[in-house]
Design a protein around this motif. Structure first.
Motif, PDB file in Angstrom:
ATOM      1  N   SER A  15       0.824  -1.219   0.000  1.00  0.00           N
ATOM      2  CA  SER A  15       0.000   0.000   0.000  1.00  0.00           C
ATOM      3  C   SER A  15       0.854   1.264   0.000  1.00  0.00           C
ATOM      4  O   SER A  15       1.850   1.369   0.737  1.00  0.00           O
ATOM      5  CB  SER A  15      -0.881  -0.031   1.243  1.00  0.00           C
ATOM      6  OG  SER A  15      -1.261   1.252   1.618  1.00  0.00           O
ATOM      7  N   LEU A  93      -8.172   5.918  -1.062  1.00  0.00           N
ATOM      8  CA  LEU A  93      -9.500   6.437  -1.383  1.00  0.00           C
ATOM      9  C   LEU A  93     -10.062   5.599  -2.532  1.00  0.00           C
ATOM     10  O   LEU A  93      -9.422   5.458  -3.575  1.00  0.00           O
ATOM     11  CB  LEU A  93      -9.392   7.905  -1.817  1.00  0.00           C
ATOM     12  CG  LEU A  93     -10.717   8.625  -2.019  1.00  0.00           C
ATOM     13  CD1 LEU A  93     -11.406   8.866  -0.676  1.00  0.00           C
ATOM     14  CD2 LEU A  93     -10.504   9.969  -2.721  1.00  0.00           C
ATOM     15  N   GLU A 180      -0.089   7.183  -6.130  1.00  0.00           N
ATOM     16  CA  GLU A 180       0.631   6.114  -6.836  1.00  0.00           C
ATOM     17  C   GLU A 180       2.109   6.440  -7.045  1.00  0.00           C
ATOM     18  O   GLU A 180       2.907   5.564  -7.359  1.00  0.00           O
ATOM     19  CB  GLU A 180      -0.046   5.821  -8.178  1.00  0.00           C
ATOM     20  CG  GLU A 180      -1.341   5.015  -8.071  1.00  0.00           C
ATOM     21  CD  GLU A 180      -1.176   3.674  -7.373  1.00  0.00           C
ATOM     22  OE1 GLU A 180      -0.154   2.992  -7.596  1.00  0.00           O
ATOM     23  OE2 GLU A 180      -2.059   3.299  -6.576  1.00  0.00           O
TER      24      GLU A 180
HETATM   25  C1  LIG Z   1     -11.311   0.737  -7.136  1.00  0.00           C
HETATM   26  C2  LIG Z   1     -10.531   1.975  -7.008  1.00  0.00           C
HETATM   27  C3  LIG Z   1     -11.187   3.176  -6.796  1.00  0.00           C
HETATM   28  C4  LIG Z   1     -10.462   4.348  -6.663  1.00  0.00           C
HETATM   29  N1  LIG Z   1     -11.114   5.532  -6.462  1.00  0.00           N
HETATM   30  C5  LIG Z   1     -10.429   6.677  -6.360  1.00  0.00           C
HETATM   31  C6  LIG Z   1     -11.103   7.908  -6.143  1.00  0.00           C
HETATM   32  O1  LIG Z   1     -12.306   7.985  -6.025  1.00  0.00           O
HETATM   33  N2  LIG Z   1     -10.385   9.030  -6.076  1.00  0.00           N
HETATM   34  C7  LIG Z   1      -9.026   9.018  -6.181  1.00  0.00           C
HETATM   35  O2  LIG Z   1      -8.409  10.079  -6.130  1.00  0.00           O
HETATM   36  N3  LIG Z   1      -8.351   7.840  -6.344  1.00  0.00           N
HETATM   37  C8  LIG Z   1      -9.015   6.695  -6.426  1.00  0.00           C
HETATM   38  N4  LIG Z   1      -8.350   5.505  -6.581  1.00  0.00           N
HETATM   39  C9  LIG Z   1      -6.881   5.489  -6.552  1.00  0.00           C
HETATM   40  C10 LIG Z   1      -6.288   5.112  -5.192  1.00  0.00           C
HETATM   41  O3  LIG Z   1      -6.875   5.873  -4.163  1.00  0.00           O
HETATM   42  C11 LIG Z   1      -4.778   5.330  -5.197  1.00  0.00           C
HETATM   43  O4  LIG Z   1      -4.232   4.497  -6.160  1.00  0.00           O
HETATM   44  C12 LIG Z   1      -4.139   5.109  -3.847  1.00  0.00           C
HETATM   45  O5  LIG Z   1      -2.840   5.682  -3.829  1.00  0.00           O
HETATM   46  C13 LIG Z   1      -3.971   3.631  -3.528  1.00  0.00           C
HETATM   47  O6  LIG Z   1      -3.493   3.557  -2.215  1.00  0.00           O
HETATM   48  P1  LIG Z   1      -2.962   2.213  -1.552  1.00  0.00           P
HETATM   49  O7  LIG Z   1      -1.723   1.831  -2.301  1.00  0.00           O
HETATM   50  O8  LIG Z   1      -2.696   2.596  -0.144  1.00  0.00           O
HETATM   51  O9  LIG Z   1      -4.023   1.187  -1.682  1.00  0.00           O
HETATM   52  C14 LIG Z   1      -9.046   4.314  -6.746  1.00  0.00           C
HETATM   53  C15 LIG Z   1      -8.400   3.095  -6.949  1.00  0.00           C
HETATM   54  C16 LIG Z   1      -9.138   1.939  -7.089  1.00  0.00           C
HETATM   55  C17 LIG Z   1      -8.396   0.646  -7.312  1.00  0.00           C
END
Ligand SMILES: Cc1cc2nc3c(=O)[nH]c(=O)nc-3n(C[C@H](O)[C@H](O)[C@H](O)COP(=O)(O)O)c2cc1C
Length: 552
Positions: A15, A93, A180
């Protein structure tokens, strides 16, 4: 202090948000350690736990008060929650809210509430249930990354939900856009800066609360919106126009181009050509006023060309290899306009290359400016002119000027050569005041000056490098063979020039040709100065082109 870290990312250990949460906890650890306090950190990684969704049967309120009927990991997590002093909620998010696995955990907290309606209408007044257990002493921090360029405006639903069940203003948040990027090694310098800031926030939080200054800094974007969105769009490896897959080296080059800092534009369009020698591919990056464009058909006129194996360039970008060292070792070569390489950090953002200015330090105090060679030269020039023209009076004036120089240069850092110059000039001037022949002492001064230049080469740090290294990233320049070799040559040349100056000054002085000396001793250093300016640009470029490789 006991911390429960709830990792609500479906990616588990991979994450992005967890990186921030860990940095925050690291900051807490630092503060607690300096206070001699113990810190216990427990983690609930939801991706590897079994927490089913709530069935909505209310048996935890009716049949077995406080106990859920689903036999999974939630009771264990609940116990951990109840026994912590601080809960760090770390999550990405997802669709403007928390991911499903975290929502499951939130819903499954039902046994922790009483079934009866809260008399005061809950934390927001819209209705609620009082807690079954006393959880008032538990602090909460929400840490989350999202995929859009900014967190601003994307966390409204998250805040609304946590306001209801934790209480408005009852928790601290760190929400960060461009999440990301935390997994992109090539950008670790910038993301590392952010993580350090999160750590600072953790340290401040443990001591009371996160300062406004840190909160403000945490809200700053990692990269400007256009830069980030360009990088993000390229990262999928699929062409927006055709939907076809894009080769790895082109994705990489486009992402590198996206990092171009258009504020560095100096009125001149540049075309950087990346030639990946092992792949046989070439891409041109137009660096202009409005940003960068990658051209694949070779139609532009290249101003700087880099010939490099692809993996070498990737390793440099990831910080696994020093670019300057690799260039010095001939692992890649550069032809054309070398200025792009000299100021790479300025063009491609935040590589730490100093621009020579002064920035406010962490303590808020203005930091000293980088050293200037003028601090070293002013005492010497004053000494030679004043003593040759006015003898003893000139020597007294030299002492005054030498003593005043550090005061005039108060805002600049001093280096050993500045101090040596001041000390030498004062000493030689005193000799003149005590009756020594000004011309002889003037020549001795040239020898001492020469000794400074030549001695610095023996001491492995050529004198000039102490001043010019700041244009090449600071101390890292000492590892750059191109930089060091250029400076060795120049320092040696200046040293030899002043040995010769001492000799001809003695001869011409004795022959009573002081007027001729005046002309020669001004013109020759001027000529050498012009040569230095030329050589310091031409020689590194000559070596970097690969022609001088064997000589390094
Ligand atoms: C199913 C899904 C829905 C997401 N929805 C949003 C969103 O509504 N807004 C946003 O800014 N990013 C969104 N993202 C991107 C993630 O929030 C972002 O990649 C985040 O850094 C992932 O964090 P993690 O590595 O801690 O899981 C989404 C990603 C996925 C896979």
């Amino acid at each position: 202090m006991k911390i429960l870290l709830i990792n609500g990312s479906p990616k588990g250990k991979n994450s992005n948000s967890l990186k921030l949460a860990n940095s925050f906890i690291e900051g807490i650890r630092q503060t607690k350690a300096s206070a001699g306090e113990e810190l216990i950190v427990d983690e609930a990684e939801l991706a590897s736990l079994k927490i089913a969704s709530c069935k909505g049967c209310f048996s935890c309120w009716k049949n077995t008060p406080g106990k859920c009927c689903i036999p999974d990991d939630m009771p264990m997590v609940m116990q951990k929650m109840l026994s912590s002093d601080l809960i760090v909620w770390s999550f990405p998010l997802y669709y403007f809210n928390v991911p499903g696995i975290l929502k499951n955990l939130i819903d499954r907290q039902l046994p922790m509430s009483l079934p009866f309606m809260s008399k005061d209408g809950g934390s927001t007044g819209s209705g609620g249930h009082d807690a079954r257990f006393d959880m008032s002493g538990i602090r909460h921090v929400l840490i989350s990354t999202c995929g859009f360029y900014s967190a601003e405006g994307n966390y409204d639903s998250v805040r609304a939900m946590f306001d209801h069940f934790l209480g408005k203003d009852n928790y601290t948040t760190i929400f960060c856009g461009q999440g990301e990027l935390f997994r992109v090694k090539e950008l670790s310098e910038r993301t590392g800066e952010y993580l350090n800031l999160v750590k600072k926030a953790g340290a401040e939080y443990a001591a009371g609360r996160v300062s406004e200054a840190t909160e403000g800094a945490l809200k700053e974007l990692l990269y400007p919106r256009d830069v980030f969105e360009k990088m993000a769009d390229e990262s999928w490896g699929v062409s927006q126009e055709s939907g076809e897959k894009v080769s790895e080296d082109l994705i990489f080059t486009r992402q590198m181009a996206a990092l171009y800092n258009k504020a560095s534009y100096d009125g001149k369009d540049r075309v950087l050509e990346m030639h990946y020698t092992d792949l046989g591919t070439s891409y041109q990056i137009l660096l202009g006023k409005d940003g960068s464009t990658v051209v694949t058909d070779g139609s532009l006129t290249t101003t700087t060309r880099i010939d490099t194996p692809f993996d070498v360039w990737v390793a440099i970008s990831r910080g696994e290899m020093s670019g300057q060292e690799a260039l010095g070792k001939g692992l890649y070569s550069v032809t054309g306009d070398f200025s792009l390489m000299m100021y790479w950090g300025r063009y491609f953002g935040g590589s730490g290359a100093s621009t020579g200015g002064s920035a406010p330090s962490a303590s808020g105090k203005k930091e000293l400016k980088n050293p200037s060679m003028a601090s070293m030269l002013i005492p010497w020039i004053a000494f030679w002119i004043a003593t040759s023209m006015f003898g003893i009076t000139g020597a007294a004036v030299s002492i005054l000027i030498a003593a005043a120089t550090p005061v005039i240069m108060l805002r600049r850092k001093q280096v050993i050569w500045d101090r040596l110059a001041t000390a030498s000039v004062c000493l030689l001037s005193v000799l003149i005041i005590l009756g020594a022949d000004p011309h002889m002492i003037g020549s001795l001064g040239y020898l001492v000056f020469a000794a400074m230049w030549l001695g610095s080469c023996v001491a492995k740090r050529p004198l000039c490098s102490a001043y010019v290294k700041y244009q090449f990233g600071g101390d890292i320049a000492y590892k750059n063979p191109l930089f060091m070799k250029t400076n060795y040559i120049l320092a040696t040349m200046w040293g030899i020039l002043y040995v010769l100056t001492a000799i001809w000054s003695t001869i011409l002085g004795r022959a009573g040709l002081g007027w001729l000396l005046m002309i020669i001793n001004n013109l020759v250093p001027m000529g050498m100065g012009i040569f230095t300016a030329f050589f310091s640009k031409w020689y590194p470029a000559y070596l970097a082109s690969g022609k001088g490789k064997s000589k390094l």
